[in-house]
Design an enzyme around this catalytic site. Structure first.
Site, PDB file in Angstrom:
ATOM      1  N   HIS A  74       0.849  -1.188   0.000  1.00 43.05           N
ATOM      2  CA  HIS A  74       0.000   0.000   0.000  1.00 43.05           C
ATOM      3  C   HIS A  74       0.884   1.236   0.000  1.00 43.05           C
ATOM      4  CE1 HIS A  74      -4.151  -1.598   1.496  1.00 43.05           C
ATOM      5  NE2 HIS A  74      -3.570  -2.425   0.639  1.00 43.05           N
ATOM      6  N   TYR A 203      -9.648   5.478   7.136  1.00 42.63           N
ATOM      7  CA  TYR A 203      -9.842   5.877   8.531  1.00 42.63           C
ATOM      8  C   TYR A 203     -10.861   7.008   8.546  1.00 42.63           C
ATOM      9  CZ  TYR A 203      -5.544   3.336   9.724  1.00 42.63           C
ATOM     10  OH  TYR A 203      -4.602   2.371   9.917  1.00 42.63           O
ATOM     11  N   PRO A 295      -4.785   0.395  18.341  1.00 42.77           N
ATOM     12  CA  PRO A 295      -4.490  -0.092  16.987  1.00 42.77           C
ATOM     13  C   PRO A 295      -4.627   0.962  15.902  1.00 42.77           C
ATOM     14  CG  PRO A 295      -6.652  -0.842  17.706  1.00 42.77           C
ATOM     15  CD  PRO A 295      -6.017  -0.192  18.894  1.00 42.77           C
ATOM     16  N   LYS A 299       0.708   0.141  14.912  1.00 43.71           N
ATOM     17  CA  LYS A 299       2.077   0.077  15.410  1.00 43.71           C
ATOM     18  C   LYS A 299       2.378  -1.150  16.276  1.00 43.71           C
ATOM     19  CE  LYS A 299       3.290   3.729  13.377  1.00 43.71           C
ATOM     20  NZ  LYS A 299       3.976   3.501  12.113  1.00 43.71           N
ATOM     21  N   TYR A 387       3.256   7.063   9.937  1.00 35.81           N
ATOM     22  CA  TYR A 387       2.509   5.847   9.614  1.00 35.81           C
ATOM     23  C   TYR A 387       3.411   4.777   9.022  1.00 35.81           C
ATOM     24  CZ  TYR A 387      -1.572   3.057   8.373  1.00 35.81           C
ATOM     25  OH  TYR A 387      -2.505   2.049   8.305  1.00 35.81           O
TER      26      TYR A 387
END
Length: 408
Positions: A74, A203, A295, A299, A387
């Site tokens: 991704h 998200y 979550p 990580k 991220y």
């Protein structure tokens, strides 16, 4: 029965298994003890967004072949504010970094297969594990297995047995400092054999609460919605959950959503947790035994892998050259990275979730910050850099230990 090894590893989750595999390839003897059954360990449903550093560790461990065949690279992810989507271009904003979606269950199965194919000592259903003489030169582990009592003498113990394991509980209470925040909500998750609604993760911050659209493969999807901790699974039949996801993810995602029966459904609480230090004598903590992150920032597994990467390097140096300098720095170096990840996970959770005490002003601040991120390439770069995983030197604080927290 009495045995001997160089490193006793407590816990056969990804952290313990990866550490064992890395040590094996470096010529260091180790034994892995796990209190649960193999089927239980292999069946645990967990997230699976792997940073590039984690992928590289799995490559070093010799267990990345299936990951490269089946994992989903991704280069970005989407964020939504009340259903309106925008994209974070991780690859472009970080100079080429990306993540790979590959389930933690798959990582665990690959590691177990690697251990079993080489006949490595990996003992499931080891009961009554206890750690002894951690401060002296003769640490050992006692346990019951197959109806017999066992003693395992070793040079070092790696505690990779999670939040409820025996390893952290074996550290002196007057040494250990615990920092914790328990969030007043959980994630209700559904796993279904349906194609994902998007090629990348979404998200979503919605006025009804957070939602996440994720996947395990091109034909298996994982979705979550934020719920109060008082919610019960029986109050969330599949159709209600799909309806709520469609609302929170917004019309664009909902139009591409394929509904199907749940093959797994659960409610997971959210917690930020760090235990310091991550070493006591000959015992070294790694993974969830030392820290937990919500979550939201993906990580957890990556932090565990970073821990065991450091620990494997330190133990390898000890046996190859006799130096203990890296072992002495392990806790300091690991915690520097842990706190960086805790900060991002805490911030990202606060940005995307609705809190019970949130008033109209706090909600407007969330909207303003998300609007700023949407409009600013520099703000997006900060999100992307965190991220995909901070560069190792930066995440380790360039070797500088976190300042101790002094109680008021």
């Amino acid at each position: 029965m009495r045995d001997r090894t160089q490193v006793a590893i407590i816990g056969a989750g990804p952290a313990g298994l990866l550490l064992s595999q890395l040590l094996h390839r470096a010529g260091v003897d180790c034994v892995v003890l796990e209190r649960k059954s193999q089927s239980y360990v292999e069946g645990r449903i967990r997230a699976g967004v792997l940073e590039q550093g984690t992928v590289e560790l799995l490559e070093r461990a010799g267990v990345a072949d299936r990951l490269h065949r089946e994992g989903l690279p991704h280069h970005g992810f989407r964020m939504a504010l009340d259903g309106e989507l925008f994209r974070i271009d991780m690859h472009g904003l970080t100079g080429g970094s990306s993540v790979t979606v590959y389930g933690q269950t798959e990582v665990t199965q690959d590691l177990i297969q690697a251990h079993q194919s080489r006949g490595a000592p990996l003992h499931f259903e080891a009961e009554d594990v206890a750690l002894h003489e951690l401060e002296g030169g003769r640490p050992h582990v006692t346990y019951r297995h197959g109806g017999a009592e066992h003693r395992l003498d070793c040079d070092y113990v790696a505690g990779c047995d999670g939040y409820h394991g025996v390893s952290r509980a074996s550290m002196p209470a007057d040494l250990l400092r615990v920092f914790e925040r328990v969030y007043p909500f959980g994630w209700l998750g559904i796993l279904a054999d349906v194609p994902p609604c998007d090629d990348e993760l979404i998200y979503s911050n919605h006025h009804r609460g957070f939602a996440l659209a994720s996947m395990r493969s091109p034909t298996r999807s994982r979705y979550y919605v934020q719920v109060p901790l008082t919610e019960k699974l029986e109050d969330w039949p599949d159709e209600r959950l799909w309806d709520e996801l469609a609302l929170r993810l917004g019309p664009e995602a909902a139009a591409r959503m394929t509904r199907g029966p749940a093959i797994e459904k659960s409610i997971a609480p959210l917690r930020s947790f760090v235990a310091e230090p991550m070493r006591h004598g000959r015992l070294f903590l790694a993974g969830d035994a030392a820290h937990i992150v919500p979550p939201t920032g993906a990580k957890g597994l990556n932090l565990a892998a970073a821990d065991v990467g450091l620990l494997a390097e330190a133990l390898t140096a000890r046996y190859r050259s006799g130096t203990v300098a890296e072992l002495d720095l392990y806790s300091q170096r690991a915690l520097a990275r842990v706190w960086m990840a805790e900060r991002f996970s805490w911030w990202f959770t606060g940005l995307t979730h609705r809190f019970p005490e949130m008033d109209d002003f706090a909600r407007r601040m969330q909207v303003a910050e998300l609007s700023y991120i949407r409009a600013s390439a520099r703000a997006q770069a900060v999100v992307a850099e965190n991220y995909v995983g901070l560069p190792r030197a930066y995440a380790l604080g360039a070797g500088i230990a976190p300042r101790p927290v002094v109680a008021a």
